[in-house]
Design a protein around this motif. Structure first.
Motif, PDB file in Angstrom:
ATOM      1  N   ASP A 134      -2.069   2.327  -4.975  1.00  0.00           N
ATOM      2  CA  ASP A 134      -1.844   0.883  -4.882  1.00  0.00           C
ATOM      3  C   ASP A 134      -0.377   0.539  -5.111  1.00  0.00           C
ATOM      4  OD1 ASP A 134      -4.559   0.910  -4.671  1.00  0.00           O
ATOM      5  OD2 ASP A 134      -4.953  -0.379  -6.399  1.00  0.00           O
ATOM      6  N   LYS A 135       0.047  -0.562  -4.462  1.00  0.00           N
ATOM      7  CA  LYS A 135       1.403  -1.076  -4.617  1.00  0.00           C
ATOM      8  C   LYS A 135       1.343  -2.598  -4.593  1.00  0.00           C
ATOM      9  CE  LYS A 135       3.948   2.649  -2.255  1.00  0.00           C
ATOM     10  NZ  LYS A 135       4.940   2.926  -1.177  1.00  0.00           N
ATOM     11  N   LYS A 140       1.948  -9.161  -2.670  1.00  0.00           N
ATOM     12  CA  LYS A 140       0.632  -8.799  -2.154  1.00  0.00           C
ATOM     13  C   LYS A 140       0.200  -7.462  -2.753  1.00  0.00           C
ATOM     14  CE  LYS A 140       0.553 -10.975   2.449  1.00  0.00           C
ATOM     15  NZ  LYS A 140      -0.724 -11.672   2.361  1.00  0.00           N
ATOM     16  N   ALA A 141      -1.048  -7.380  -3.166  1.00  0.00           N
ATOM     17  CA  ALA A 141      -1.609  -6.103  -3.599  1.00  0.00           C
ATOM     18  C   ALA A 141      -2.016  -5.316  -2.357  1.00  0.00           C
ATOM     19  CB  ALA A 141      -2.817  -6.327  -4.495  1.00  0.00           C
ATOM     20  N   VAL A 142      -1.416  -4.145  -2.170  1.00  0.00           N
ATOM     21  CA  VAL A 142      -1.675  -3.341  -0.978  1.00  0.00           C
ATOM     22  C   VAL A 142      -2.036  -1.917  -1.388  1.00  0.00           C
ATOM     23  CG1 VAL A 142      -0.138  -4.716   0.473  1.00  0.00           C
ATOM     24  CG2 VAL A 142       0.762  -2.702  -0.703  1.00  0.00           C
ATOM     25  N   GLN A 143      -2.653  -1.205  -0.459  1.00  0.00           N
ATOM     26  CA  GLN A 143      -2.993   0.203  -0.643  1.00  0.00           C
ATOM     27  C   GLN A 143      -2.314   1.000   0.461  1.00  0.00           C
ATOM     28  OE1 GLN A 143      -7.212  -0.976  -0.581  1.00  0.00           O
ATOM     29  NE2 GLN A 143      -7.487   0.252  -2.436  1.00  0.00           N
ATOM     30  N   GLU A 144      -1.618   2.059   0.071  1.00  0.00           N
ATOM     31  CA  GLU A 144      -0.886   2.865   1.056  1.00  0.00           C
ATOM     32  C   GLU A 144      -1.712   4.073   1.492  1.00  0.00           C
ATOM     33  OE1 GLU A 144       3.612   3.977   1.196  1.00  0.00           O
ATOM     34  OE2 GLU A 144       2.573   5.669   0.252  1.00  0.00           O
ATOM     35  N   PHE A 156       5.743  11.483  16.883  1.00  0.00           N
ATOM     36  CA  PHE A 156       5.938  11.055  15.500  1.00  0.00           C
ATOM     37  C   PHE A 156       5.244  12.052  14.573  1.00  0.00           C
ATOM     38  CE2 PHE A 156       2.371   8.979  17.490  1.00  0.00           C
ATOM     39  CZ  PHE A 156       1.314   9.232  16.626  1.00  0.00           C
ATOM     40  N   HIS A 157       5.714  12.136  13.322  1.00  0.00           N
ATOM     41  CA  HIS A 157       5.127  13.122  12.420  1.00  0.00           C
ATOM     42  C   HIS A 157       4.434  12.498  11.210  1.00  0.00           C
ATOM     43  CE1 HIS A 157       8.401  12.866   9.389  1.00  0.00           C
ATOM     44  NE2 HIS A 157       9.142  12.595  10.430  1.00  0.00           N
ATOM     45  N   LYS A 158       4.689  11.220  10.935  1.00  0.00           N
ATOM     46  CA  LYS A 158       4.021  10.533   9.844  1.00  0.00           C
ATOM     47  C   LYS A 158       3.830   9.062  10.187  1.00  0.00           C
ATOM     48  CE  LYS A 158       3.559  13.572   6.410  1.00  0.00           C
ATOM     49  NZ  LYS A 158       2.264  13.922   5.793  1.00  0.00           N
ATOM     50  N   VAL A 159       2.722   8.493   9.689  1.00  0.00           N
ATOM     51  CA  VAL A 159       2.477   7.055   9.783  1.00  0.00           C
ATOM     52  C   VAL A 159       2.006   6.602   8.400  1.00  0.00           C
ATOM     53  CG1 VAL A 159       1.143   5.211  10.865  1.00  0.00           C
ATOM     54  CG2 VAL A 159       1.823   7.211  12.216  1.00  0.00           C
ATOM     55  N   TYR A 160       2.641   5.572   7.870  1.00  0.00           N
ATOM     56  CA  TYR A 160       2.247   5.031   6.575  1.00  0.00           C
ATOM     57  C   TYR A 160       1.708   3.609   6.773  1.00  0.00           C
ATOM     58  CZ  TYR A 160       4.744   8.927   4.434  1.00  0.00           C
ATOM     59  OH  TYR A 160       5.155  10.185   4.059  1.00  0.00           O
ATOM     60  N   LEU A 161       0.472   3.392   6.387  1.00  0.00           N
ATOM     61  CA  LEU A 161      -0.158   2.082   6.498  1.00  0.00           C
ATOM     62  C   LEU A 161      -0.195   1.417   5.129  1.00  0.00           C
ATOM     63  CD1 LEU A 161      -3.348   3.005   8.557  1.00  0.00           C
ATOM     64  CD2 LEU A 161      -1.171   2.197   9.459  1.00  0.00           C
ATOM     65  N   LEU A 162       0.094   0.121   5.103  1.00  0.00           N
ATOM     66  CA  LEU A 162      -0.150  -0.685   3.919  1.00  0.00           C
ATOM     67  C   LEU A 162      -1.276  -1.646   4.247  1.00  0.00           C
ATOM     68  CD1 LEU A 162       3.411  -1.565   2.510  1.00  0.00           C
ATOM     69  CD2 LEU A 162       1.869   0.289   1.814  1.00  0.00           C
ATOM     70  N   VAL A 163      -2.367  -1.558   3.516  1.00  0.00           N
ATOM     71  CA  VAL A 163      -3.544  -2.392   3.751  1.00  0.00           C
ATOM     72  C   VAL A 163      -3.588  -3.479   2.693  1.00  0.00           C
ATOM     73  CG1 VAL A 163      -6.062  -2.433   3.842  1.00  0.00           C
ATOM     74  CG2 VAL A 163      -4.809  -0.466   4.774  1.00  0.00           C
ATOM     75  N   ASP A 164      -3.691  -4.729   3.139  1.00  0.00           N
ATOM     76  CA  ASP A 164      -3.852  -5.852   2.218  1.00  0.00           C
ATOM     77  C   ASP A 164      -5.190  -5.681   1.495  1.00  0.00           C
ATOM     78  OD1 ASP A 164      -4.571  -8.403   1.120  1.00  0.00           O
ATOM     79  OD2 ASP A 164      -3.127  -9.366   2.447  1.00  0.00           O
ATOM     80  N   LYS A 165      -5.126  -5.482   0.199  1.00  0.00           N
ATOM     81  CA  LYS A 165      -6.323  -5.134  -0.571  1.00  0.00           C
ATOM     82  C   LYS A 165      -7.366  -6.245  -0.550  1.00  0.00           C
ATOM     83  CE  LYS A 165      -7.424  -2.810  -4.929  1.00  0.00           C
ATOM     84  NZ  LYS A 165      -6.845  -2.264  -6.189  1.00  0.00           N
TER      85      LYS A 165
END
Length: 217
Positions: A134-135, A140-144, A156-165
């Motif tokens: 969590d971040k 906003k509280a998000v989950q990576e 591409f070699h990486k994708v980072y998603l931030l999800v609105d919790k």
């Protein structure tokens, strides 16, 4: 600009399967995001598209709007003169500077990540994924969630998603390509009950006097 268009538009519907090595906690979050999006009849969103170097320094930022309804979408990126229309069967990419529109067919096998897949079933069989934790971002509280393509030939070699919790929607997506570039999509909010007419997703030649049509279908 073609690379920008490619990034923004292959992201939208894939059949879902799960790798045993993927994190069950991440899968639970992604399932919730997909389920939430499927409740939307149509969507309008304002997004920010940023380019960064490998050290995280922002090289440029553009704003855009996205409208989506089923397999149809329309994207505009401010300051580029670019608009993309898709009625599910055809894609029109309009370039204002050249006053030309290129017509192609959707390619579900394309290896890039586009905004449409971002909002739907982006976690297909081609990815391994894990929950990083969590971040708090912009209050906003998000989950990576970290995603790694199984196919190492992907650009591409990486994708980072931030999800609105709380909202169960994607807040941002960071795509790291193999050339060292980083593209970040940020979607602070979206309207999941927008009333969008079907003709919004079709390029109307009569509204673009003198436009040159390049048909590659």
């Amino acid at each position: 600009m073609k690379s920008l268009i490619a990034l923004i538009f292959t992201f939208f519907i894939a059949s879902i399967s799960y790798c045993q090595q993927s994190d069950p906690a991440a899968k639970k979050i992604l399932d919730a995001v997909s389920a939430k999006f499927k409740t939307f009849k149509s969507v309008q969103a304002v997004f920010t598209l940023s380019n960064e170097d490998s050290k995280g320094h922002v090289l440029g930022t553009k704003k855009g709007t996205a409208s989506m309804k089923g397999s149809r979408y329309r994207i505009s990126v401010a300051g580029t003169g670019q608009e993309i229309f898709c009625d599910g069967a055809n894609i029109w990419t309009y370039d204002k500077s050249a006053n030309e529109v290129t017509i192609t067919k959707p390619d579900p096998s394309a290896s890039t990540i586009s905004m449409q897949k971002l909002f739907t079933n982006f976690y297909d069989k081609d990815f391994l994924y894990k929950l990083n934790g969590d971040k708090v971002v912009n209050k906003k509280a998000v989950q990576e969630i970290e995603m790694t393509p199984v196919d190492k030939t992907k650009p591409f070699h990486k994708v980072y998603l931030l999800v609105d919790k709380q909202a169960k929607t994607i807040y941002s997506t960071r795509v790291l390509d193999k050339s060292g570039n980083v593209v970040v999509y940020t979607v602070p909010n979206m309207n999941g009950s927008a009333n969008l007419p079907d003709n919004l997703f079709v390029f109307d030649k009569s509204k673009y006097p003198g436009v040159e049509v390049i048909d590659l279908r």
